[in-house]
Design an enzyme around this catalytic site. Structure first.
Site, short mmCIF file in Angstrom:
data_model
loop_
_atom_site.label_atom_id
_atom_site.label_comp_id
_atom_site.label_asym_id
_atom_site.label_seq_id
_atom_site.Cartn_x
_atom_site.Cartn_y
_atom_site.Cartn_z
N ASP A 150 -2.83 3.46 2.14
CA ASP A 150 -2.11 2.33 1.56
C ASP A 150 -1.35 2.74 0.28
OD1 ASP A 150 -1.37 -0.34 1.47
OD2 ASP A 150 -3.40 -1.08 1.77
N GLU A 183 3.05 2.12 3.30
CA GLU A 183 3.67 1.76 2.01
C GLU A 183 4.71 0.66 2.20
OE1 GLU A 183 6.88 2.69 3.01
OE2 GLU A 183 7.23 3.24 0.90
N TRP A 184 4.55 -0.07 3.32
CA TRP A 184 5.24 -1.34 3.56
C TRP A 184 6.77 -1.22 3.69
CZ3 TRP A 184 2.75 -1.98 -1.70
CH2 TRP A 184 1.35 -1.96 -1.59
N GLY A 185 7.25 0.02 3.88
CA GLY A 185 8.70 0.19 4.02
C GLY A 185 9.43 0.24 2.70
N ASN A 187 9.81 2.51 0.44
CA ASN A 187 10.56 3.75 0.15
C ASN A 187 11.17 4.33 1.42
OD1 ASN A 187 9.79 4.36 -2.86
ND2 ASN A 187 7.92 3.70 -1.84
N ASP A 205 3.02 -7.01 4.76
CA ASP A 205 1.95 -7.47 5.65
C ASP A 205 2.39 -8.60 6.59
OD1 ASP A 205 0.51 -5.70 4.19
OD2 ASP A 205 -1.11 -7.08 3.71
C1 GLA Z 1 -2.48 -3.88 2.13
C2 GLA Z 1 -2.17 -3.47 3.56
C3 GLA Z 1 -3.01 -4.31 4.53
C4 GLA Z 1 -4.48 -4.12 4.22
C5 GLA Z 1 -4.76 -4.48 2.77
C6 GLA Z 1 -6.16 -4.12 2.36
O1 GLA Z 1 -2.05 -5.17 1.88
O2 GLA Z 1 -0.81 -3.62 3.84
O3 GLA Z 1 -2.73 -3.96 5.87
O4 GLA Z 1 -4.84 -2.79 4.50
O5 GLA Z 1 -3.88 -3.79 1.88
O6 GLA Z 1 -6.41 -4.38 1.01
#
Ligand code: GLA
Length: 414
Positions: A150, A183-185, A187, A205
Site C-alpha cells: 500500500d 498506490e491508487w493510480g 503516480n 478504493d
Molecule cells: C488502502 C487500500 C485498501 C486497503 C486499506 C487497508 O485504503 O487501498 O485496499 O488495503 O488501505 O488499510
C-alpha cells in the site's frame, strides 16, 4: 577456492540482488483470490482466516480459480520485535503467520499478505520503509506467495523507487511472490510498473456502490463501479500477461442488487481485471456464488491472450465492450448504465471491429460467429442476424462469440 571463482560467485550473488527483476512467469493471467478488507477490515483473526480458507474450498471458489487468500491490513502487532522483525498480533494470530500459511497451503491455496511502502500502514501498523529486504525474507520464510503493498504514510518518497526497492527485495528471496502495487493510480504506475510488479491499483478504493457515494462515516468518497470502469477504460494498452491494471477488489455479495453484482463481475472480466473476491465466503447466497463461479465469465477474464477489453461505443447509456480472445473468439458485453431498461439493436455486419492493440478483427461478413449468452448459457443465434435484446437497468448482456465451425468443441471445454 581460487580467487577468480570466488570473485565470480560474489558477482553472481551481488547482481541477483542489485539487478533483480520481477518473476515474469507469475500472473500470466489476472490473479484470482479473496481478500479480507472489503468485508472485515480490522476484524480479522486466525479462526476467521482458517474458516475462509475452508470456505474457499467447500464453496467451489478454489476450483473455479480463486487461489490467493490475502490477509489485508491489521494483522500486525503495533511494534516490530527487538530484532526489528514484523510480528503478527499475538491475540489475533496466536500461532503466527507461518502456521497460518501452512494451513492455507494445506487447502491447495496460496498465501497473501499486506504491508505498506510507508512508515506505517493505512491503519497505523508498522510499515516497511527501511526494512524492505528484512521483511521480504520474513515473508518468504512464512511461505508468502503474494504481497499487497500500500501507499499510506509515504510523505516525500518516490513511488517508482519505493516499489522497485520492494520488488528487488522480493526477487532476492528467490521465492515466487506476486507483487500487487496499491498506490491508487496516484503516480500513474501503468507507465513504469511493468518491470516492477504483476498488478497495480489504477484507482482509489472501491465502495459498495454503482456510482460514487460518500462512505458511511462521511469522511471520504470511495469509487463507484461506473467511475472505476471509466478510469480504467483508457489504460488498456498497459495491461497484458504478467502486468495488469487493478480496478480494486470485488464487492460482489456485499449488498448490491443482483443485477449490479452481475454487471460488476462481467465488467471486471471484460477489463481482464484481477478477480479478488471481498465478501464473506462462509455464507454466500446461491446468487452470489453463481456470479463468482460463473465459469464462462471467468474464462473471459482468464483468457490467455490477456487483452483488456475495449469500449467500442456508448449509445443511449449502453456501453458496448469488446474483448478479443485466444483463437479469434470474442467476448462482448452490453452494459446498461441507465436507470431504465434499454433496447439493443446491434448489426454485426455493419460493425466491423478492428483492434489495433491486438490486431484482432471481428468481421461477421468474413467470419460468422455463434452467440452464447454467458449468464443464461443460451445460444442467441449467430452474427448473420442483427442482435436485438433488452438489457435491464444497471445490468449487462454478456455474450461469447465462437467462430461458427468451432462452436461445439469450444462449449465442451468450458
Ligand atoms: C488502502 C487500500 C485498501 C486497503 C486499506 C487497508 O485504503 O487501498 O485496499 O488495503 O488501505 O488499510
Amino acid at each position: 577456492m581460487k580467487k577468480a571463482t570466488l570473485l565470480i560467485l560474489i558477482l553472481i550473488g551481488w547482481s541477483s540482488i542489485v539487478f533483480a527483476q520481477k518473476d515474469r512467469s507469475l500472473a500470466l493471467t489476472p490473479p484470482m483470490g479473496w481478500n479480507s478488507w472489503n468485508t472485515f477490515a480490522s476484524n480479522i483473526n486466525e479462526t476467521l482466516i482458517k474458516e475462509m480458507a475452508d470456505a474457499m474450498v467447500s464453496s467451489g471458489m478454489r476450483d473455479a480459480g480463486y487461489k490467493y487468500l490475502v490477509i489485508d491490513d491489521c494483522w500486525l502487532a503495533p511494534e516490530r520485535d527487538s530484532l526489528q522483525n514484523l510480528q503478527a498480533d499475538p491475540k489475533k494470530f496466536p500461532h503466527g503467520m507461518k502456521a497460518l500459511g501452512d494451513y492455507i497451503h494445506s487447502k491447495g491455496l496460496k498465501f497473501g499478505i499486506y504491508n505498506c511502502a510507508g512508515t506505517k500502514t493505512c491503519a497505523g501498523f508498522p510499515g516497511t520503509r527501511g526494512h524492505e529486504y528484512q521483511d521480504a525474507l520474513l515473508y518468504a520464510s512464512w511461505g508468502v506467495d503474494y504481497l499487497k503493498y500500500d501507499w499510506c504514510n509515504t510523505d516525500g518518497i518516490n513511488a517508482k523507487e519505493a516499489y522497485t526497492t520492494m520488488s528487488k527485495a522480493l526477487e532476492a528471496t528467490h521465492r515466487p511472490i506476486v507483487f500487487s502495487l496499491c498506490e491508487w493510480g496516484n503516480n500513474q504506475p501503468w507507465l513504469w510498473a511493468e518491470p516492477v510488479g504483476q498488478l497495480w491499483r489504477a484507482t482509489g478504493d472501491i465502495g459498495c456502490s454503482w456510482y460514487n457515494q460518500p462512505h458511511t462515516d462521511g469522511s471520504w468518497t470511495p469509487n463507484g463501479i461506473i467511475q472505476i470502469i471509466n478510469l480504467v477504460a483508457p489504460l488498456r494498452q498497459y495491461a497484458g500477461p504478467g502486468h495488469w491494471n487493478d480496478p480494486d477488489m470485488l464487492e460482489v455479495g456485499n449488498g448490491l442488487p443482483v443485477n449490479e453484482d452481475r454487471a460488476h463481475f462481467s465488467m471486471w472480466a471484460m477489463l481482464a481485471a484481477p478477480l479478488i473476491a471481498g465478501n464473506d465466503l462462509r455464507n454466500m447466497s446461491e446468487e452470489t456464488k453463481a456470479i463468482l463461479t460463473n465459469r464462462g465469465v471467468i474464462a473471459v477474464d482468464q483468457d490467455s491472450l490477456g487483452i483488456q477489453g475495449l469500449r467500442y461505443e456508448i449509445k443511449d447509456s449502453v456501453q458496448t465492450w469488446m474483448k478479443p480472445l485466444k483463437g479469434g473468439d470474442w467476448a462482448v458485453c452490453f452494459l446498461n448504465t441507465a436507470s431504465q431498461p434499454q433496447a439493443i439493436d446491434f448489426d454485426w455486419k455493419a460493425n466491423v471491429v478492428k483492434d489495433s492493440l491486438s490486431n484482432a478483427e471481428l468481421n461477421a461478413n468474413a467470419q460468422p460467429y455463434v452467440i452464447e449468452d454467458l449468464w443464461t448459457n443460451k445460444t442467441l443465434g449467430n452474427t448473420d442476424k442483427t442482435l436485438k435484446a433488452t438489457v435491464p437497468s444497471h445490468d449487462v448482456l454478456m455474450i461469447y462469440l465462437s467462430k461458427q465451425q468451432k462452436a461445439v468443441s469450444k462449449k465442451k471445454h468450458r
